[in-house]
Motif scaffolding. Sequence first.
Motif, PDB file in Angstrom:
ATOM      1  N   SER A 231     -61.373  25.768 -11.223  1.00 39.31           N
ATOM      2  CA  SER A 231     -62.802  25.520 -11.064  1.00 39.31           C
ATOM      3  C   SER A 231     -63.180  25.536  -9.591  1.00 39.31           C
ATOM      4  CB  SER A 231     -63.148  24.191 -11.727  1.00 39.31           C
ATOM      5  OG  SER A 231     -64.479  23.874 -11.514  1.00 39.31           O
ATOM      6  N   CYS A 232     -62.510  24.716  -8.785  1.00 46.58           N
ATOM      7  CA  CYS A 232     -62.915  24.682  -7.379  1.00 46.58           C
ATOM      8  C   CYS A 232     -62.156  25.713  -6.556  1.00 46.58           C
ATOM      9  CB  CYS A 232     -62.718  23.289  -6.812  1.00 46.58           C
ATOM     10  SG  CYS A 232     -60.997  22.815  -6.662  1.00 46.58           S
ATOM     11  N   GLY A 233     -60.909  25.998  -6.924  1.00 49.95           N
ATOM     12  CA  GLY A 233     -60.098  26.929  -6.136  1.00 49.95           C
ATOM     13  C   GLY A 233     -59.595  26.331  -4.840  1.00 49.95           C
ATOM     14  N   LYS A 236     -59.164  20.516  -5.271  1.00 50.11           N
ATOM     15  CA  LYS A 236     -59.953  19.282  -5.331  1.00 50.11           C
ATOM     16  C   LYS A 236     -60.301  18.841  -6.746  1.00 50.11           C
ATOM     17  CE  LYS A 236     -60.353  19.583  -0.834  1.00 50.11           C
ATOM     18  NZ  LYS A 236     -59.372  18.836  -0.028  1.00 50.11           N
ATOM     19  N   CYS A 237     -60.646  19.765  -7.618  1.00 49.76           N
ATOM     20  CA  CYS A 237     -61.272  19.382  -8.889  1.00 49.76           C
ATOM     21  C   CYS A 237     -60.279  18.905  -9.927  1.00 49.76           C
ATOM     22  CB  CYS A 237     -62.088  20.532  -9.448  1.00 49.76           C
ATOM     23  SG  CYS A 237     -61.066  21.839 -10.199  1.00 49.76           S
ATOM     24  N   GLY A 238     -58.998  19.235  -9.755  1.00 47.20           N
ATOM     25  CA  GLY A 238     -57.972  18.728 -10.661  1.00 47.20           C
ATOM     26  C   GLY A 238     -57.737  19.536 -11.928  1.00 47.20           C
ATOM     27  N   CYS A 240     -56.593  22.499 -12.486  1.00 45.62           N
ATOM     28  CA  CYS A 240     -55.454  23.410 -12.570  1.00 45.62           C
ATOM     29  C   CYS A 240     -54.124  22.703 -12.365  1.00 45.62           C
ATOM     30  CB  CYS A 240     -55.609  24.491 -11.512  1.00 45.62           C
ATOM     31  SG  CYS A 240     -55.414  23.811  -9.858  1.00 45.62           S
ATOM     32  N   CYS A 248     -54.170  26.482  -8.120  1.00 40.50           N
ATOM     33  CA  CYS A 248     -55.123  27.212  -7.282  1.00 40.50           C
ATOM     34  C   CYS A 248     -54.662  27.323  -5.828  1.00 40.50           C
ATOM     35  CB  CYS A 248     -56.510  26.585  -7.353  1.00 40.50           C
ATOM     36  SG  CYS A 248     -56.652  24.957  -6.603  1.00 40.50           S
TER      37      CYS A 248
HETATM   38  S1  FES Z   1     -59.006  24.734  -9.320  1.00 40.95           S
HETATM   39 FE1  FES Z   1     -59.751  22.817  -8.607  1.00 40.95          FE
HETATM   40  S2  FES Z   1     -57.891  21.828  -8.009  1.00 40.95           S
HETATM   41 FE2  FES Z   1     -57.211  23.813  -8.542  1.00 40.95          FE
END
Ligand code: FES
Lengths: 264, 341
Positions: A231-233, A236-238, A240, A248
Amino acid sequence: MSGNPYQPFPVKITKIVSESDVEFTMTVDASLDMVPGQFFQISLPKIGEAPISISNYGKNWLQFTIRAVGRLTGAIQNLRVGENLFIRGPYGHGFPVEKLANSDLIIVAGGSGVAPVRPLISQIVAGTLPVKSLKLITGFKSKESILFTEDIQAWEQKCDMTLTIDKPQEGWTGDTGLVTEHIRRLKLDLPDNYQVIVVGPPVMMKFATAEFRLLGIPVENIWVSFERLMSCGLGKCGHCKIDSTYICVDGPVMNLSHAATLID
Amino acid sequence: MSAYDYSRKEFAAVFAELQKTYQIYGPKRFAGRGRFSDTDLIRYAPLASLDELELAEKSSLSPKSLVFPADETIFHFNDHEFSQPQLKENGEIIVLLRPCDINGIARLDKMFLENGDQADPYYQRRRQRLHFFMIECRESFENCFCVSMKSNTTDNYEVALRFAGDRVAAQVKDHRYAGLFGQKGRAGSFSPEFVSGNDKQVELPTVETMPAEMFNHKMWEEYDSRCIACGRCNTSCVTCSCFSTVDLFYADSRQCGERRRVWDGCHLDGFSDMAGGHSFRKNKGERMRFKTFHKIYDFRKRFGFDMCVGCGRCDDVCPEYISFSSCINKLSRTLKGGSDK
Ligand code: FES
Ligand code: SF4
Ligand code: SF4
């Protein structure tokens, strides 16, 4: 907030090619440094974002091969040449190009897993990434789901290539059977000398890498690319995370010695 | 470093003086807004006066919303132009919080400021406004297990405060406050004490690598039926940092819209769904395993200390009475080859 890493930038669509009934390849104008195996977050404002791997690139262009299976990818399919796509990236670790250069290389890719290895294969057959030898095995469900037909024809001229579909089909005279069966038939005198890349659906990667281990390829020489919800790449977003690995940023390309320890 | 003593009234004057420069946040009681109609909700909010500071009970929501709001606009779109919203207020904030939460924010810092080698600008711009005033915490609340998690102590604060009946004592570490604190109080000798034991204790797993068989061990199955995937354990947790991004457009104008990020959680349905339908961890037990390993095993492998700070809020809020501390203990027992009952 200058340099906000979440801020996408617009890129102009210069070409759209349909690959199958649901897949299409979109070329955009962009001159960025990247490595085969990396990905971008691509988005349309008001609709959303999704991670898409680089399916090829050159000095001032970049391609994404997209499956129109959701709201965002469906909307992207409706874009026309001349319109803008929004992207941010490239993200993640790509293929270990230095290790692959001048190696005896085997690449196995299944279905949409061919997209991330396509820039790598293109560079090899073009001679910009020289290797000692290349064996390529690509597998698709059926003849209708074969992607990158033109590229595949060109690759066949330049390397030892197997193109297989899962089951025999009317009008198909080529190879059939899962990629694992074709891996089993490989004749490798000095397995230690090979580097191997496997990309495809999780089950295929599991069995394909197991076949290579049976052929005696050392685990450190096997590389896989993980598809995960990203999601964030940016780590940060958790979304993956598997174990202490963030796909990511630590992947998507990983050595099998590490990837094999990851349990969802 | 200096220390001062006050009557509560004197300290209220210090508080009021600080408010001229800072917004002060702390745990505040909202009557009748709790989980049940007759209960109160305690959450972090700006305090109008010292009297609004709630000390008798644990806050059911953590101070993480100060750095990572539940729902935040990250871009506005106007046609295809992106613009980043400014913070409505950009002043500095004093936040009154307990050691576990100070340590909790230090864990959020790891994710938002360091992981992936890039700082998250939305987190950072909120984080840099915060000044920690530690509320001394000498007695454990229900479900706390901070001592086991070694998050009962910290020196990461500018001022420490003891509230004891009509008396308030302060330890001032940051000299910027020295004048203000010195004016209204008498020199004292206060230095904060920390909780040294909780009723709840956990034994942490000591394995360096979690054995593969623990990932689908039958101990997780009880959560398949018990957990209802409400995600409250995630929202109440000071260290849960996952989010999803959603785009919206405004009904009156299809040209304009915004990209927001909202809290997400590993217990919720859809957290690991991929485009095209594949999803990982369908069973609630697998989600419990994923959360547990993250909180007390794999975060440590990446950052060197455990993620969970033992605040016990997940246990406080779970409608199914699932106890995280019991789960940790069960895991450790199972790892040692004991019973998983
Ligand atoms: S895509 Fe968000 S932490 Fe890896
Ligand atoms: S997992 Fe539970 S006890 Fe640990 S920090 Fe989160 S809410 Fe607190
Ligand atoms: S609060 Fe309890 S029921 Fe809700 S998701 Fe967490 S463990 Fe499951």
